[in-house]
Design an enzyme around this catalytic site. Structure first.
Site, mmCIF file in Angstrom:
data_model
loop_
_atom_site.group_PDB
_atom_site.id
_atom_site.type_symbol
_atom_site.label_atom_id
_atom_site.label_comp_id
_atom_site.label_asym_id
_atom_site.label_seq_id
_atom_site.Cartn_x
_atom_site.Cartn_y
_atom_site.Cartn_z
ATOM 1 N N ASP A 1 41.167 48.605 28.133
ATOM 2 C CA ASP A 1 42.029 49.450 27.702
ATOM 3 C C ASP A 1 41.155 50.771 27.574
ATOM 4 O OD1 ASP A 1 43.991 47.533 27.347
ATOM 5 O OD2 ASP A 1 42.966 46.765 25.736
ATOM 6 N N LYS B 1 40.813 53.425 32.157
ATOM 7 C CA LYS B 1 40.492 53.467 33.570
ATOM 8 C C LYS B 1 41.328 54.128 34.658
ATOM 9 C CE LYS B 1 39.672 48.914 33.238
ATOM 10 N NZ LYS B 1 39.902 48.776 32.009
ATOM 11 N N GLY C 1 47.020 46.896 32.474
ATOM 12 C CA GLY C 1 47.948 48.123 32.343
ATOM 13 C C GLY C 1 47.286 49.071 32.565
ATOM 14 N N HIS C 2 47.399 50.051 33.711
ATOM 15 C CA HIS C 2 46.623 51.198 33.784
ATOM 16 C C HIS C 2 47.588 52.430 33.683
ATOM 17 C CE1 HIS C 2 43.129 48.896 36.126
ATOM 18 N NE2 HIS C 2 43.354 48.792 34.923
ATOM 19 N N GLN D 1 40.636 45.134 33.194
ATOM 20 C CA GLN D 1 39.822 44.702 31.788
ATOM 21 C C GLN D 1 38.569 45.414 31.681
ATOM 22 O OE1 GLN D 1 41.197 42.080 33.788
ATOM 23 N NE2 GLN D 1 43.069 42.482 32.782
#
Length: 435
Positions: free
Chosen positions: A13, A16, A40-41, A224
């Site tokens: 988080d 990225k 989740g990006h 991650q």
């Protein structure tokens, strides 16, 4: 041209998605090499916010090639949904814009059921997974019984292999007193999904090595963060695969000599989702403020993130494991208005001061952070640092903070993000032009 790996330097988080989106401007190919839709990006383009879970963040640049490597575990329903969403927005107009490895493993509905049932049974000892079936799918991969994309696009083979796997999963679900899944429901749906995804499937290792050999610039996108790595993270409170830079080689099918530099992403503070030790956690009003101002809620699950001061012991751990060339520092703007800031520079444990991360989670849970205090900064003359576009224009205290992070980490800060938008960024050093 160059091949650059981007990894999280904390517990995930770190931002990225935004950094990969920015670096994609300089790359021709963007590769996702590990994890699944537990990641989740988030990317903000103009006034539009997009959250991607499987497709590389570089997909929001037209004319770029996106690759999902063999190290990724793919939920075909999620991937199909993302493809359709991006098509509606004018992206991925050609199947060759997104290439999918036939060696990537496939998440089944029973993997998700097992994930949730095991967490429920664990109670207070749960890991804190996203419930997306990631761990159970990687288990099947290691046990050599998994379903791969190559099976997914071959209907007869798929039906034959799914039967045995689902039967075994349902047996465990019964023992866990959880709802089982009908085989027919999986077979028919996955045959259709396989047909829909088949035009994207190709030998991505061959494609990538050929592209690098022809001088193409390639960006490898991790998921991650370093401290969630299966081998080197805060085990057992980790994910089920390699999240560090070395995972780019195994997860994409390229040799280590193909990689030119590694950028680690770190927030200007620390966050963690789920269970596990978190030495600098702020379980107080300031921690709540960081969560609210920083929007610290999981892009995948919506869970509130645990927030704390920036941990330079953990960052140095990431520098060593990944061989970081530089750090991209994100969310510096979130610290604005806090009078006194703290940096964790070492730990105390069992009467000793240490400057390396303990090798097991039990020991890490017992450390006391050693802090260095620094002055904070306020918006000046009505101007916040979200408007700053050059390092020298930062408030003096903010600039000192960045330089101190750089000094304690032992590598340069190559990018500073002061807001979610593409434009709210200072690129101090372009990794694609640093050789």
């Amino acid at each position: 041209m160059a091949s650059v790996v981007v990894v999280g330097a904390q517990w995930g988080d770190e931002g990225k998605g935004k950094v990969v989106d920015l670096y994609t401007e300089f790359a021709e190919i963007v590769v996702r090499f590990s994890g699944g839709n537990n990641a989740g990006h988030t990317v903000v383009v103009g006034n539009e916010k997009t959250v991607l879970h499987l497709i590389p963040s570089g997909a929001l640049h037209r004319g770029k090639r996106c690759v999902i490597g063999s190290g990724v575990v793919v939920d075909p329903e999620v991937l199909f949904g993302e493809i359709e969403m991006l098509k509606l927005r004018g992206y991925l107009s050609d199947p060759s814009d997104l290439l999918l490895s036939p060696l990537a493993h496939v998440i089944l509905p029973t993997h998700r059921r097992l994930d949730a049932a095991r967490e429920k049974r664990a109670g207070n000892a749960k890991i804190g997974t996203t419930g997306r079936g990631i761990g159970p799918c990687y288990e099947d991969k290691a046990a050599r019984i998994g379903i791969r994309v190559a099976d997914l696009i071959a209907p007869l083979r798929l039906r034959e292999k799914v039967k045995d796997v689902v039967e075994a999963h349902n047996g465990e679900l019964k023992r866990l007193k959880a709802e089982t899944v009908k085989l027919a429901d999986i077979e028919d749906k996955y045959v259709r999904l396989g047909a829909a995804l088949a035009p994207h499937v190709t030998n991505t290792s061959v494609f990538l090595n050929d592209a690098i050999g022809r001088g193409k610039s390639v960006l490898f996108e991790g998921s991650q963060g370093t401290l969630l790595d299966l081998d080197h993270g805060t085990y057992p409170f980790v994910t089920s695969t390699s999240t560090i830079a070395g995972g780019a080689c195994t997860g994409a099918g390229v040799g280590p000599t193909r990689i030119d530099s590694v950028v680690g992403i770190s927030k200007a503070y620390s966050t963690r989702v789920g269970s596990g030790p978190f030495p600098t956690e702020l379980d107080d009003d300031l921690g709540k403020k960081l969560r609210e101002v920083g929007g610290e809620f999981g892009a995948t699950t919506g869970r509130p993130r645990r927030c704390g001061w920036l941990d330079l012991v953990a960052i140095r751990h990431a520098v060593r494991l990944n061989g970081l060339s530089s750090i991209a520092l994100t969310k510096l703007d979130v610290l604005e208005g806090i009078p006194k800031l703290r940096l964790c520079v070492a730990y105390e444990i069992d009467g000793k001061t240490v400057d390396e991360l303990p090798t097991d989670a039990e020991a890490l849970a017992r450390v006391t952070p050693v802090y260095e205090d620094m002055d904070g900064w306020d918006a000046t003359s009505g101007r916040t640092i979200r408007e700053v576009r050059a390092m020298d224009d930062l408030p003096i205290a903010a600039k000192r903070f960045v330089l101190r992070v750089q000094q304690l980490a032992g590598v340069d800060v190559s990018l500073i993000s002061v807001g979610p938008a593409r434009t709210e960024t200072m690129v101090l050093k372009n990794p694609f032009r640093s050789r």
